[in-house]
Design a protein around this motif. Structure first.
Motif, short mmCIF file in Angstrom:
data_model
loop_
_atom_site.label_atom_id
_atom_site.label_comp_id
_atom_site.label_asym_id
_atom_site.label_seq_id
_atom_site.Cartn_x
_atom_site.Cartn_y
_atom_site.Cartn_z
N ASN A 136 0.83 -1.20 0.00
CA ASN A 136 0.00 0.00 0.00
C ASN A 136 0.86 1.26 0.00
OD1 ASN A 136 -2.00 1.89 0.24
ND2 ASN A 136 -2.70 1.25 2.27
N PHE A 161 -9.41 -2.79 4.79
CA PHE A 161 -9.43 -3.92 3.86
C PHE A 161 -8.45 -5.01 4.27
CE2 PHE A 161 -6.17 -1.05 2.20
CZ PHE A 161 -5.13 -1.90 1.91
N TRP A 163 -6.03 -8.20 2.23
CA TRP A 163 -5.54 -8.67 0.93
C TRP A 163 -6.08 -10.07 0.70
CZ3 TRP A 163 -3.75 -5.15 -2.15
CH2 TRP A 163 -3.03 -4.06 -1.66
N GLN A 174 -5.70 -8.75 -4.48
CA GLN A 174 -6.50 -7.54 -4.54
C GLN A 174 -7.08 -7.21 -3.16
OE1 GLN A 174 -9.48 -8.83 -7.43
NE2 GLN A 174 -11.01 -8.90 -5.79
N LYS A 175 -7.60 -6.01 -3.04
CA LYS A 175 -8.20 -5.57 -1.78
C LYS A 175 -9.62 -6.11 -1.65
CE LYS A 175 -5.75 -1.13 -1.77
NZ LYS A 175 -5.92 0.35 -1.85
N TYR A 177 -12.66 -5.08 0.95
CA TYR A 177 -13.02 -4.15 2.02
C TYR A 177 -13.92 -4.81 3.05
CZ TYR A 177 -10.97 -0.41 -0.70
OH TYR A 177 -10.09 0.39 -1.38
N LYS A 217 -3.50 -0.96 6.00
CA LYS A 217 -4.75 -1.52 5.51
C LYS A 217 -5.89 -0.50 5.56
CE LYS A 217 -3.69 -6.37 6.48
NZ LYS A 217 -4.16 -7.62 7.13
N ASP A 219 -7.67 2.85 3.97
CA ASP A 219 -7.79 3.44 2.64
C ASP A 219 -8.75 4.64 2.71
OD1 ASP A 219 -7.37 3.74 -0.02
OD2 ASP A 219 -8.36 1.89 -0.65
#
Length: 332
Positions: A136, A161, A163, A174-175, A177, A217, A219
């Motif tokens: 990130n 989120f 991974w 990918q993330k 959430y 983590k 965002d």
């Protein structure tokens, strides 16, 4: 000479040349300084070099003139000494929460704090691509925003989120959430660094308790205009370091006072984990008892298990029972 606009910058160029190209093992003579200035479009008399050096010394630059063969001018000391810069580089390399890209950028800036010659010794230490790093890129700015929110005494909102692997097409990370992408709203109170990760310690309004979040983590972090809440839980007695010692791997659970029985040679392990204020007393000639406040979690049990029976949980009974159940999970 006065018509040359660069001439007014002579002292600044001389300052830059000395900082970049000289150190205790690399010196420049007066003629070499004049030649370096000429490459910058500046002419200089020998006498003017002497007076300029004196001006820089009066300004505070530690310029030394070594006489004799192999002598010349050099910068003897700087804001940061080379061992200090190496320490900073090592800390950046080992910081998992700093991305590889940002690590290289920071190390590049640190190299400018010493001479070009000594910068090479820092470059030889750079093995960033071999270290495990966060994915990130936003974390660098999240940390700054969190410090600002704490300073401004306001709440924040963000998305949180994990991974995950997506195999729908070709496998990729990918993330995903949490809370289906709904925003978290918390009052930030402290930042702590545990197990190579940065964590925010905050008051969670929905839960009404202290919780922690991995900064890498988080965002879409935004400061709000709402004042922070939870001050009663973060009074002068709150110790972020002590909080981190209790929470193994920063996993949540119920906090309890646990009694451990340890071999005497494990005192160093306990000091590393729980700090110097240990509540311990002898058990027998080979063991000691230790009372610790921990958040009981599978990560705490894994830590005890990794010590191969030389550290045992002896109290309270419900924690001993939970530990046994955890062991059976491994066996089953």
């Amino acid at each position: 000479m006065s018509k040359n606009p660069n001439q007014k910058l002579k002292l600044l160029y001389l300052y830059q040349i000395l900082l970049q190209r000289t150190d205790e093992n690399h010196k420049l003579t007066t003629d070499e300084l004049r030649a370096a200035l000429e490459r910058c479009g500046i002419t200089a008399e020998r006498k003017s070099i002497y007076s300029d050096i004196e001006a820089l010394q009066n300004f505070g630059l530690d310029v030394i003139c070594q006489r004799g063969t192999g002598g010349g001018y050099y910068v003897a000391s700087r804001e940061f000494e080379l061992p200090e810069l190496k320490l900073l580089v090592d800390a950046i390399q080992c910081s998992r929460f700093i991305t590889e890209k940002k690590s290289n950028e920071l190390i590049g800036k640190i190299e400018h704090l010493t001479s070009d010659h000594e910068a090479h010794t820092l470059q030889r230490q750079v093995y960033v691509s071999e270290r495990v790093k966060t994915l990130n890129e936003q974390i660098y700015y999240n940390i700054d925003a969190l410090h600002a929110a704490i300073s401004n005494n306001v709440q924040i909102t963000f998305r949180y989120f994990n991974w995950v692997l997506n195999f729908s097409a070709s496998p990729r990370i990918q993330k995903q959430y949490r809370r289906d992408g709904a925003r978290y709203r918390v009052s930030p109170w402290a930042l702590t660094w545990d197990n190579e990760n940065y964590y925010l310690i905050a008051f969670d309004h929905d839960a009404g308790e202290i919780r922690h979040y991995r900064v890498d983590k988080m965002d879409s972090l935004v400061q709000t205009d709402l004042p922070r809440e939870g001050k009663q839980l973060f009074d002068d007695r709150f110790d972020a370091a002590a909080y981190s010692r209790k929470v193994f791997g920063m996993f949540s659970g119920e906090e309890k006072t646990v009694k451990l029985k340890c071999l005497n040679r494990f005192i160093g392990v306990m000091l590393d984990r729980f700090g110097s204020s240990l509540r311990l007393f002898p058990a027998d000639n080979e063991h000691f008892y230790l009372d610790v406040d921990v958040v009981v979690s599978p990560q705490f049990f894994s830590w005890v298990f990794s010590l191969e029976g030389d550290v045992r949980i002896v109290n309270p009974p419900e924690v001993c029972e939970a530990f046994e159940k955890q062991i059976h999970k491994f066996i089953d």
